[in-house]
Design a protein around this motif. Structure first.
Motif, mmCIF file in Angstrom:
data_model
loop_
_atom_site.group_PDB
_atom_site.id
_atom_site.type_symbol
_atom_site.label_atom_id
_atom_site.label_comp_id
_atom_site.label_asym_id
_atom_site.label_seq_id
_atom_site.Cartn_x
_atom_site.Cartn_y
_atom_site.Cartn_z
ATOM 1 N N SER A 1 -11.918 -42.167 45.983
ATOM 2 C CA SER A 1 -12.863 -43.175 45.476
ATOM 3 C C SER A 1 -14.237 -42.558 45.222
ATOM 4 O O SER A 1 -14.888 -42.880 44.213
ATOM 5 C CB SER A 1 -12.958 -44.379 46.413
ATOM 6 N N ASP A 2 -14.683 -41.659 46.094
ATOM 7 C CA ASP A 2 -15.970 -40.979 45.872
ATOM 8 C C ASP A 2 -15.902 -40.077 44.641
ATOM 9 O O ASP A 2 -16.855 -40.015 43.863
ATOM 10 C CB ASP A 2 -16.368 -40.171 47.104
ATOM 11 N N ALA A 3 -14.780 -39.378 44.474
ATOM 12 C CA ALA A 3 -14.605 -38.517 43.295
ATOM 13 C C ALA A 3 -14.560 -39.359 42.024
ATOM 14 O O ALA A 3 -15.183 -39.010 41.020
ATOM 15 C CB ALA A 3 -13.339 -37.681 43.445
ATOM 16 N N ALA B 1 -13.096 -31.914 42.353
ATOM 17 C CA ALA B 1 -11.936 -31.453 43.117
ATOM 18 C C ALA B 1 -12.240 -31.419 44.614
ATOM 19 O O ALA B 1 -11.434 -31.868 45.433
ATOM 20 C CB ALA B 1 -11.490 -30.082 42.627
ATOM 21 N N ALA B 2 -13.406 -30.892 44.983
ATOM 22 C CA ALA B 2 -13.758 -30.787 46.400
ATOM 23 C C ALA B 2 -13.958 -32.158 47.026
ATOM 24 O O ALA B 2 -13.486 -32.423 48.142
ATOM 25 C CB ALA B 2 -15.015 -29.936 46.573
ATOM 26 N N VAL B 3 -14.640 -33.042 46.328
ATOM 27 C CA VAL B 3 -14.882 -34.384 46.862
ATOM 28 C C VAL B 3 -13.562 -35.139 46.999
ATOM 29 O O VAL B 3 -13.318 -35.803 48.010
ATOM 30 C CB VAL B 3 -15.909 -35.144 45.996
ATOM 31 N N ARG B 4 -12.696 -35.024 46.013
ATOM 32 C CA ARG B 4 -11.391 -35.697 46.109
ATOM 33 C C ARG B 4 -10.629 -35.227 47.344
ATOM 34 O O ARG B 4 -10.089 -36.021 48.097
ATOM 35 C CB ARG B 4 -10.553 -35.440 44.852
ATOM 36 N N THR B 5 -10.626 -33.923 47.570
ATOM 37 C CA THR B 5 -9.873 -33.349 48.683
ATOM 38 C C THR B 5 -10.514 -33.628 50.043
ATOM 39 O O THR B 5 -9.816 -33.937 51.001
ATOM 40 C CB THR B 5 -9.757 -31.817 48.485
ATOM 41 N N LEU B 6 -11.830 -33.523 50.118
ATOM 42 C CA LEU B 6 -12.498 -33.577 51.424
ATOM 43 C C LEU B 6 -13.042 -34.956 51.792
ATOM 44 O O LEU B 6 -13.074 -35.306 52.970
ATOM 45 C CB LEU B 6 -13.623 -32.542 51.476
ATOM 46 N N PHE C 1 -10.537 -31.195 32.004
ATOM 47 C CA PHE C 1 -10.587 -30.544 33.317
ATOM 48 C C PHE C 1 -11.064 -31.525 34.376
ATOM 49 O O PHE C 1 -10.554 -31.553 35.493
ATOM 50 C CB PHE C 1 -11.502 -29.317 33.294
ATOM 51 N N TRP C 2 -12.071 -32.330 34.047
ATOM 52 C CA TRP C 2 -12.584 -33.316 35.002
ATOM 53 C C TRP C 2 -11.496 -34.312 35.378
ATOM 54 O O TRP C 2 -11.308 -34.616 36.554
ATOM 55 C CB TRP C 2 -13.789 -34.052 34.431
ATOM 56 N N ARG C 3 -10.754 -34.806 34.392
ATOM 57 C CA ARG C 3 -9.671 -35.770 34.675
ATOM 58 C C ARG C 3 -8.608 -35.130 35.563
ATOM 59 O O ARG C 3 -8.123 -35.755 36.508
ATOM 60 C CB ARG C 3 -9.053 -36.288 33.380
ATOM 61 N N ARG C 4 -8.251 -33.881 35.273
ATOM 62 C CA ARG C 4 -7.228 -33.206 36.082
ATOM 63 C C ARG C 4 -7.705 -32.966 37.503
ATOM 64 O O ARG C 4 -6.919 -33.025 38.447
ATOM 65 C CB ARG C 4 -6.813 -31.891 35.417
#
Length: 155
Positions: free
Chosen positions: A121-123, A112-117, A148-151
């Protein structure tokens, strides 16, 4: 704080300290046993906009601080360095490859943090990595954690 917008930003940019007085360099130097056994660093390395249910007093990411981190190459480099460290941890250890483990919650937070920040693509790459490790181990991780990981990738 040398231009940092808040304490998480300063920590990730390499010139602040977490709630236990550690720098990002200190946390990056943790061996695998410390990563496994210390529970109050992950919230600083992979911050979220909601309070941690596992560690009271952990920082909460504000929108202003999230924008500042996304706009600061040093903070993004710090976050990517920690992502690389956690990838090595999950590559080199197998204790998390079981039906239920606290690392499954950590992985959700990381995604979640990597996707947002950093970006999707990194997430996605980290998600593929942990799912491949799970598959190689015979798929022991429970379906709820995988969901949970997919969400976390979708926001």
């Amino acid at each position: 704080m040398s231009g940092a917008t808040g304490p998480i930003h300063a920590f990730l940019a390499g010139h602040g300290r977490d709630g236990s007085g550690r720098s990002l360099a200190d946390v990056l130097a943790f061996d695998d046993a410390r990563i496994e056994g210390v529970h109050d660093f992950i919230q600083w390395c992979f911050p979220l906009p909601e309070a941690s249910r596992a560690v009271s007093g952990a920082p909460v990411l504000t929108g202003t601080e999230a924008r500042a981190i996304r706009d600061d190459p040093r903070a993004l480099d710090g976050l990517r360095a920690m992502l690389d460290r956690m990838r090595r941890f999950y590559a080199e250890t197998d204790g998390w490859l079981r039906p239920y483990d606290h690392n499954h919650l950590r992985i959700t937070r990381i995604l979640a943090a990597v996707r947002t920040l950093v970006g999707p693509s990194d997430a996605d790459a980290f998600h593929r990595f942990v799912c491949e490790r799970n598959a190689q181990a015979g798929a022991p991780i429970n379906a709820d954690s995988l969901a949970f990981w997919r969400r976390a990738l979708q926001g």
